[in-house]
Design a protein around this motif. Structure first.
Motif, PDB file in Angstrom:
ATOM      1  N   ALA A  41       0.855  -1.127  -0.120  1.00  0.00           N
ATOM      2  CA  ALA A  41      -0.154   0.001  -0.087  1.00  0.00           C
ATOM      3  C   ALA A  41       0.908   1.097  -0.079  1.00  0.00           C
ATOM      4  N   ALA A  42       1.875   1.310   0.643  1.00  0.00           N
ATOM      5  CA  ALA A  42       2.736   2.034   0.814  1.00  0.00           C
ATOM      6  C   ALA A  42       3.511   2.658  -0.330  1.00  0.00           C
ATOM      7  N   TYR A  43       3.947   1.556  -1.194  1.00  0.00           N
ATOM      8  CA  TYR A  43       4.661   1.597  -2.313  1.00  0.00           C
ATOM      9  C   TYR A  43       3.584   2.164  -3.390  1.00  0.00           C
ATOM     10  N   LEU A  44       2.555   1.651  -3.507  1.00  0.00           N
ATOM     11  CA  LEU A  44       1.596   2.356  -4.490  1.00  0.00           C
ATOM     12  C   LEU A  44       1.141   3.736  -4.176  1.00  0.00           C
ATOM     13  N   ALA A  45       1.234   4.198  -2.782  1.00  0.00           N
ATOM     14  CA  ALA A  45       0.747   5.291  -2.632  1.00  0.00           C
ATOM     15  C   ALA A  45       1.868   6.344  -2.724  1.00  0.00           C
ATOM     16  N   GLY A  46       3.028   5.796  -2.884  1.00  0.00           N
ATOM     17  CA  GLY A  46       4.085   6.796  -3.509  1.00  0.00           C
ATOM     18  C   GLY A  46       4.687   7.513  -2.085  1.00  0.00           C
ATOM     19  N   THR A  47       4.855   6.706  -1.031  1.00  0.00           N
ATOM     20  CA  THR A  47       5.032   7.394   0.421  1.00  0.00           C
ATOM     21  C   THR A  47       6.819   7.870   0.138  1.00  0.00           C
ATOM     22  N   GLY A  48       7.461   7.089  -0.462  1.00  0.00           N
ATOM     23  CA  GLY A  48       8.939   7.395  -0.481  1.00  0.00           C
ATOM     24  C   GLY A  48       9.503   6.223   0.382  1.00  0.00           C
ATOM     25  N   SER A  49      10.767   5.895   0.326  1.00  0.00           N
ATOM     26  CA  SER A  49      11.348   4.836   0.909  1.00  0.00           C
ATOM     27  C   SER A  49      11.380   4.751   2.631  1.00  0.00           C
ATOM     28  N   ASP A  50      11.464   5.940   3.000  1.00  0.00           N
ATOM     29  CA  ASP A  50      11.307   5.928   4.514  1.00  0.00           C
ATOM     30  C   ASP A  50      10.280   5.642   5.113  1.00  0.00           C
ATOM     31  N   ALA A  51       9.088   6.134   4.581  1.00  0.00           N
ATOM     32  CA  ALA A  51       7.764   5.760   5.020  1.00  0.00           C
ATOM     33  C   ALA A  51       7.343   4.281   4.622  1.00  0.00           C
ATOM     34  N   ILE A  52       7.937   3.785   3.562  1.00  0.00           N
ATOM     35  CA  ILE A  52       7.794   2.522   3.281  1.00  0.00           C
ATOM     36  C   ILE A  52       8.314   1.561   4.095  1.00  0.00           C
ATOM     37  N   VAL A  53       9.462   1.912   4.676  1.00  0.00           N
ATOM     38  CA  VAL A  53      10.142   1.015   5.908  1.00  0.00           C
ATOM     39  C   VAL A  53       9.255   1.046   7.199  1.00  0.00           C
ATOM     40  N   SER A  54       8.691   2.412   7.584  1.00  0.00           N
ATOM     41  CA  SER A  54       8.058   2.387   8.602  1.00  0.00           C
ATOM     42  C   SER A  54       6.730   1.755   8.557  1.00  0.00           C
ATOM     43  N   LEU A  55       6.125   1.611   7.480  1.00  0.00           N
ATOM     44  CA  LEU A  55       4.545   0.948   7.328  1.00  0.00           C
ATOM     45  C   LEU A  55       4.818  -0.447   7.168  1.00  0.00           C
ATOM     46  N   ALA A  56       5.896  -0.853   6.555  1.00  0.00           N
ATOM     47  CA  ALA A  56       6.132  -2.431   6.601  1.00  0.00           C
ATOM     48  C   ALA A  56       6.240  -2.948   7.995  1.00  0.00           C
ATOM     49  N   GLU A  68       3.746   3.765  16.809  1.00  0.00           N
ATOM     50  CA  GLU A  68       4.893   4.604  16.689  1.00  0.00           C
ATOM     51  C   GLU A  68       5.138   4.583  15.010  1.00  0.00           C
ATOM     52  N   ASN A  69       5.066   3.318  14.490  1.00  0.00           N
ATOM     53  CA  ASN A  69       5.829   3.363  13.119  1.00  0.00           C
ATOM     54  C   ASN A  69       4.684   4.257  12.155  1.00  0.00           C
ATOM     55  N   LEU A  70       3.628   4.357  12.746  1.00  0.00           N
ATOM     56  CA  LEU A  70       2.345   5.005  11.833  1.00  0.00           C
ATOM     57  C   LEU A  70       2.904   6.321  11.994  1.00  0.00           C
ATOM     58  N   GLN A  71       3.378   6.928  13.296  1.00  0.00           N
ATOM     59  CA  GLN A  71       3.663   8.496  13.499  1.00  0.00           C
ATOM     60  C   GLN A  71       4.937   8.572  12.565  1.00  0.00           C
ATOM     61  N   ALA A  72       5.805   7.601  12.688  1.00  0.00           N
ATOM     62  CA  ALA A  72       6.932   8.036  11.610  1.00  0.00           C
ATOM     63  C   ALA A  72       6.823   8.083  10.540  1.00  0.00           C
ATOM     64  N   ALA A  73       5.730   7.020  10.009  1.00  0.00           N
ATOM     65  CA  ALA A  73       5.376   7.069   8.442  1.00  0.00           C
ATOM     66  C   ALA A  73       4.796   8.402   8.016  1.00  0.00           C
ATOM     67  N   VAL A  74       3.902   9.054   8.667  1.00  0.00           N
ATOM     68  CA  VAL A  74       3.345  10.244   8.703  1.00  0.00           C
ATOM     69  C   VAL A  74       4.374  11.406   8.563  1.00  0.00           C
ATOM     70  N   GLN A  75       5.332  11.483   9.486  1.00  0.00           N
ATOM     71  CA  GLN A  75       6.411  12.447   9.476  1.00  0.00           C
ATOM     72  C   GLN A  75       7.250  12.252   8.050  1.00  0.00           C
ATOM     73  N   SER A  76       7.392  11.138   7.642  1.00  0.00           N
ATOM     74  CA  SER A  76       8.452  10.989   6.586  1.00  0.00           C
ATOM     75  C   SER A  76       7.721  10.887   5.120  1.00  0.00           C
ATOM     76  N   SER A  77       6.562  10.891   5.299  1.00  0.00           N
ATOM     77  CA  SER A  77       5.879  10.510   4.063  1.00  0.00           C
ATOM     78  C   SER A  77       5.921  11.668   2.805  1.00  0.00           C
ATOM     79  N   LEU A  78       6.254  11.321   1.572  1.00  0.00           N
ATOM     80  CA  LEU A  78       6.285  12.167   0.655  1.00  0.00           C
ATOM     81  C   LEU A  78       4.869  12.696   0.166  1.00  0.00           C
ATOM     82  N   THR A  79       3.999  11.924   0.544  1.00  0.00           N
ATOM     83  CA  THR A  79       2.437  12.148   0.308  1.00  0.00           C
ATOM     84  C   THR A  79       1.604  12.997   1.295  1.00  0.00           C
ATOM     85  N   GLU A  80       0.497  13.604   0.944  1.00  0.00           N
ATOM     86  CA  GLU A  80      -0.353  14.281   1.685  1.00  0.00           C
ATOM     87  C   GLU A  80      -1.094  13.064   2.486  1.00  0.00           C
TER      88      GLU A  80
END
Ligand code: IPE
Ligand code: IPE
Ligand code: MG
Ligand code: MG
Length: 337
Positions: A192-207, A304-316
């Motif tokens: 889901a993170a990959y398809l949304a285009g969150t960028g690699s940091d957020a992909i790691v957090s969401l994984a 915590e992973n979700l918060q980290a993903a929100v902070q690093s995501s390239l998407t809205e």
């Protein structure tokens, strides 16, 4: 949708998340379309399992994670990934009931009990191939992740040797949960993170979120095997005790050192009331409290992973979907109450 062993308000929340999640109906339609075969039983058995319901937690997690990171409405790829993951999950349920000799699934006779071992086994293979048929048209990144998740879950099932054959401890029980269950949760959130285009940091957090959530989910499944009634669970309680499984509860019970727990080192014996005695020793015990607090700690990591993903995501991000994701995390750990 099935009855689940959770508080009524949590059940309502999950139900409302299911009803309002855009894309779930399309996912179900795609799954149905994949359950066709000219050999009647290969349609009938998977369709029987599909129509029994289930929580659909994995496609829900995929769709809501994508939405939370601004992939909304769901793209055809997200629908395909969600359907593929649920098809793989269905295959593992068919195979798992054979491994565990389970006669009940989703509140009804298990496919194993209704159709027998051979046809259930082949139906599981059929579902895996159907899932790969969907997956093969997706990005090579997703194909790779899917292969890895399927290998991991098979590794988890084969590592799960009974306690009378191998003396598992908490570490090996958690390792099994990571492989057999968290693998698909991680696949859901990572794709889901990959398809949304969150960028690699957020992909790691969401994984990581998927991984931690999957571990918490399996711990609760192990707890419910002891604490829930058959009516609430829709499966036969005490299966992990009867089968001497290295469940989280069983290894914690062994660690507590009670005399009765040592029975787990002996193969099941026909004329024994061990399961009834074990259930009454375990229900409400410190062992269950320990397992629960372990699950809560994994759910906290997922948040915590979700918060980290929100902070690093390239998407809205989408606040409503982030709220739903937090509710799914709560649902997973609170369904024991
Ligand atoms: C059961 O999964 C198998 C485990 C990984 C514990 P679910 O509890 O998600 O099963 P359904 O799909 O709701 O029946
Ligand atoms: C199974 O775990 C995980 C799978 C890969 C299907 P369990 O053996 O605990 O699942 P249930 O309790 O039978 O649903
Ligand atoms: Mg099982
Ligand atoms: Mg179980």
């Amino acid at each position: 949708m099935e009855k689940s062993s959770s508080t009524p308000s949590l059940r309502r929340k999950l139900k409302s998340a299911i009803q309002k999640t855009e894309g779930l109906a399309e996912v179900e339609e795609l799954i149905r379309a994949k359950l066709t075969s000219s050999a009647g039983l290969l349609s009938e058995i998977p369709l029987y399992l599909f129509n029994l319901g289930g929580k659909r937690i994995r496609p829900l997690l995929t769709l809501i994670t994508a939405k939370a990171f601004n992939l909304h409405p769901p793209s055809p790829e997200v629908i395909k990934v969600s359907a593929g993951i649920e098809l793989i999950h269905m295959a593992t349920l068919l195979h798992d009931d054979i491994i565990d000799h389970s006669s009940l699934r989703r509140h009804q006779e298990s496919p194993l009990a209704k159709y027998g071992m051979v046809d259930t086994l082949l139906s599981g293979d059929f579902l895996l191939i159907r899932a790969f048929g969907i997956c093969a048209h997706l990005d090579p990144y997703i194909i790779d992740l899917t292969e890895r998740a399927c290998v991991e879950l098979t590794e988890g099932e084969i590592l799960e040797t009974p306690l009378f054959e191998y003396q598992h401890d908490l570490e090996s029980a958690l390792n099994i949960a990571v492989h057999k269950t968290a693998s698909l949760f991680k696949l859901a959130t990572q794709c889901a993170a990959y398809l949304a285009g969150t960028g690699s940091d957020a992909i790691v957090s969401l994984a990581e979120l998927g991984l931690n959530l999957g571990i918490a989910f399996q711990i609760l499944d192990d707890i419910l095997d002891v604490t829930a009634s058959q009516e609430a669970l829709g499966k036969s309680p005490g299966t992990d005790l009867l089968e001497r499984k290295p469940s989280i509860v069983n290894v914690l019970w062994l660690q507590s050192g009670t005399q009765l727990s040592q029975t787990l080192f002996s193969p099941p014996c026909k004329n024994s009331n061990f399961v009834e005695k074990a259930l009454s020793e375990l229900r409400g015990s410190e062992v269950i409290k320990q397992a629960k607090s372990l699950a809560v700690s994994y759910a906290a990591k997922a948040k915590e992973n979700l918060q980290a993903a929100v902070q690093s995501s390239l998407t809205e991000t989408n606040q409503e979907a982030l709220g739903d994701l937090n509710e799914i995390i709560d649902f997973i750990v609170e369904r024991a109450q």
